[in-house]
Scaffold this motif. Structure first.
Motif, short mmCIF file in Angstrom:
data_model
loop_
_atom_site.label_atom_id
_atom_site.label_comp_id
_atom_site.label_asym_id
_atom_site.label_seq_id
_atom_site.Cartn_x
_atom_site.Cartn_y
_atom_site.Cartn_z
N TRP A 229 40.18 36.18 45.37
CA TRP A 229 39.00 35.46 45.87
C TRP A 229 39.16 33.95 45.80
O TRP A 229 38.42 33.22 46.46
CB TRP A 229 37.74 35.92 45.16
CG TRP A 229 37.25 37.20 45.76
CD1 TRP A 229 37.15 38.42 45.15
CD2 TRP A 229 36.84 37.39 47.12
NE1 TRP A 229 36.71 39.35 46.06
CE2 TRP A 229 36.51 38.76 47.27
CE3 TRP A 229 36.73 36.55 48.23
CZ2 TRP A 229 36.07 39.29 48.48
CZ3 TRP A 229 36.30 37.08 49.43
CH2 TRP A 229 35.96 38.43 49.55
N GLY A 280 35.05 31.07 44.28
CA GLY A 280 35.39 32.47 44.44
C GLY A 280 34.60 33.42 43.58
O GLY A 280 34.41 34.59 43.93
N HIS A 283 31.82 35.76 44.73
CA HIS A 283 32.19 37.08 45.26
C HIS A 283 32.39 38.09 44.12
O HIS A 283 32.61 39.26 44.38
CB HIS A 283 33.48 37.00 46.07
CG HIS A 283 33.35 36.18 47.32
ND1 HIS A 283 33.01 36.72 48.54
CD2 HIS A 283 33.51 34.84 47.53
CE1 HIS A 283 32.98 35.76 49.46
NE2 HIS A 283 33.27 34.61 48.87
#
Length: 557
Positions: A229, A280, A283
């Motif tokens: 991610w 990231g 996510h």
């Protein structure tokens, strides 16, 4: 002669010389692969949508999860990346006076690496050895050749990026004291993001290969997801930055206006480059092993991207209003009617901009801890992705294609193709409204993502999803028609349109625009700030999960 006059003079010389044939061939080759991926990925998307709605049973030799994996990788990696490289190499050639021969060679080597990577990835998916979807999350284990294919893709990206850096550095050496042309500035930002954003996924893939070969028994799942991610979140903003480069540079010229502010535009690029990678964890809000404080920091970084996005919205609508009023628009919204709605080169990117408003709002909702828990593993997320990537990014790329392809192929963008483009744009927009809208709605009702059609034993809740899934299938059907039209238009503009000259639209700046500060050219400073913020966001949490127990491989298909 001041800086603005020099840039105008350079642009006129470039226009007079025309497109470099060798550079054009390289860019067109990337675009051929891009639209081939769009065609195949679009067909797979239709099959996936019909299956998800319970209207079509996929064969055992190419099931739903193979279809889903191929659809995601072809459209999210191959279509977008090859388009961006082809587009920006054309932009560098046009704005910097041509690609250096060694850079052109690097472009071909990058293309070869990407093709090899796609072949490896596609072959493993087709043979049923890599039904691990776009995210290829461990502990699901694909064939090692799937991961090796991804390595080739990343290496191709890096070679293309360093080729761009070499060309820009050569131009700066010979044009001391001048600003990099704006489109080349965007290209630099995108390639910087591609290099630094892909480092995490490169490390991940290199750890997965020995695991996939059986040379190591377990894999650190948390570390792998985190490294993925760091790239996956950045990739979204790479597409976005590629799209807005056309909004800032080409669209004002197409509508007969001028750019809003060179200084503001360069600041937007710098902010997106610096801020985007440490986001990231938004996510991974439902992932264990990452402390809430670090997730909060990444959520804050994700939301910070909204600031340059709001700057872009202000700049674009300022350009539209100024242009419309110069054309005689009166009253509060009279300028709106003066915009060239019958020109698909404007219509497609405008719809893309408008779609980013609800798309961005949905992204903010998903970044919120509590709301994310509701929608995370539902079709809402897939709907959000189709709204942002499928409308904002894809429609902008299509809008670029209407002038970029005939410019490269030295052909004319005819009124007939313009009308066909408007039909394609409307079909695509309506199809995405059906698909993304139904996905958002049924996701809120609990329909899961990443699963083929099932009624869960005729459970009442699952049966209530069916009407929404029918709309999803209707949207997919409209979209495949739009895909076929777009591929036809691209092929026609490459090979069959009448020979002639098409402009590469680059807007001039307003006469009273504030000049961009010199510090915006200090890419070394920008990269240092980028590295510092990435280190702040990732070093400590990665150290904290390094000793997480590993998992053996699983094959769920």
């Amino acid at each position: 002669m001041d800086l603005a006059e020099k840039n105008v003079f350079h642009h006129k010389i470039t226009e007079a010389l025309g497109v470099n044939a060798k550079d054009a061939t390289l860019s067109l080759t990337f675009l051929v692969v891009s639209f081939t991926a769009l065609l195949i990925g679009g067909v797979l998307g239709l099959l996936q949508g019909l299956n998800r709605a319970g209207l079509f049973e996929l064969p055992a030799w190419f099931d739903y999860y193979q279809t889903l994996t191929a659809h995601g990788i072809l459209l999210l990696l191959v279509f977008t990346t090859t388009f961006a490289v082809g587009y920006f190499y054309a932009a560098l050639s046009h704005t910097l006076g041509g690609l250096l021969p060694k850079v052109r060679n690097m472009g071909w080597i990058a293309f070869g690496c990407m093709v090899i990577g796609v072949v490896f990835v596609a072959a493993t998916i087709i043979t049923g050895e890599a039904s691990v979807m776009f995210t290829f999350y461990p502990p699901m284990q694909a064939s090692p050749w799937f991961y090796i294919g991804l390595v080739f893709l990343v290496v191709g990206i890096w070679i293309a990026a360093f080729g761009a850096f070499i060309n820009v550095a050569h131009w700066r050496k010979n044009h001391k004291g001048q600003h990099i042309p704006l489109l080349a500035f965007f290209a630099t930002g995108v390639f910087v993001m591609l290099v630094f954003g892909s480092i995490g996924v490169a490390v991940e893939v290199l750890t997965l290969i020995p695991w996939a070969f059986g040379w190591k028994e377990t894999i650190n799942v948390m570390l792998s997801r985190t490294l993925f991610w760091s790239f996956g979140h950045t990739l979204v903003n790479i597409w976005y930055l590629t799209a807005i480069s056309a909004w800032y540079v080409a669209v004002p010229k197409i509508i007969g206006g001028k750019g809003f502010s060179d200084a503001l535009t360069r600041l937007v690029v710098i902010l997106l480059v610096i801020l985007n990678i440490p986001g990231g964890f938004h996510h991974q809000i439902v992932d264990p092993g990452i402390t809430e404080s670090w997730k909060f920091i990444h959520v804050f970084m994700s939301l910070s991207i909204g600031f340059p996005s709001l700057m872009t919205a202000f700049a674009m609508f300022a350009v539209f209003e100024r242009t419309g009023r110069r054309k005689g628009g009166k009253g509060l919204l009279g300028w709106f009617k003066k915009l060239p709605w019958g020109d698909v080169r404007f219509l497609a990117p405008f719809i893309a901009m408008a779609a980013f408003i609800p798309g961005g709002a949905g992204g903010i909702a998903q970044t919120n801890n509590q709301l994310n828990q509701v929608v995370h593993n539902s079709l809402w997320v897939v709907g959000h992705f189709h709204l942002t990537v499928g409308v904002t990014v894809a429609l902008t790329f299509f809008g670029i294609s209407y002038w970029l392809i005939p410019y490269l192929s030295k052909r004319k963008f005819t009124p007939q193709i313009n009308r066909l483009g408007i039909i394609q744009t409307i079909l695509w927009t309506v199809g995405m409204l059906f698909m993304a809208g139904s996905m958002h709605a049924v996701g809120l009702l609990g329909s899961p993502r990443r699963t083929s059609y099932t009624t869960y034993g005729d459970h009442q809740a699952a049966l209530s999803w069916d009407p929404y899934l029918i709309f999803l299938a209707i949207g997919g059907t409209l979209l495949i028609v739009a895909v076929l039209l777009m591929v036809y238009i691209a092929v026609h503009l490459m090979f069959f349109a009448p020979k002639g000259k098409t402009e590469f639209p680059i807007a001039e700046q307003e006469a009273d625009a504030y000049p961009a500060p010199k510090w915006t050219e200090r890419w070394g400073l920008t990269i240092v700030l980028l590295i510092a913020i990435v280190a702040m966001g990732y070093v400590v949490p990665i150290i904290e999960i390094l000793d997480v127990p590993g998992s053996p491989p699983f094959r769920t298909w």
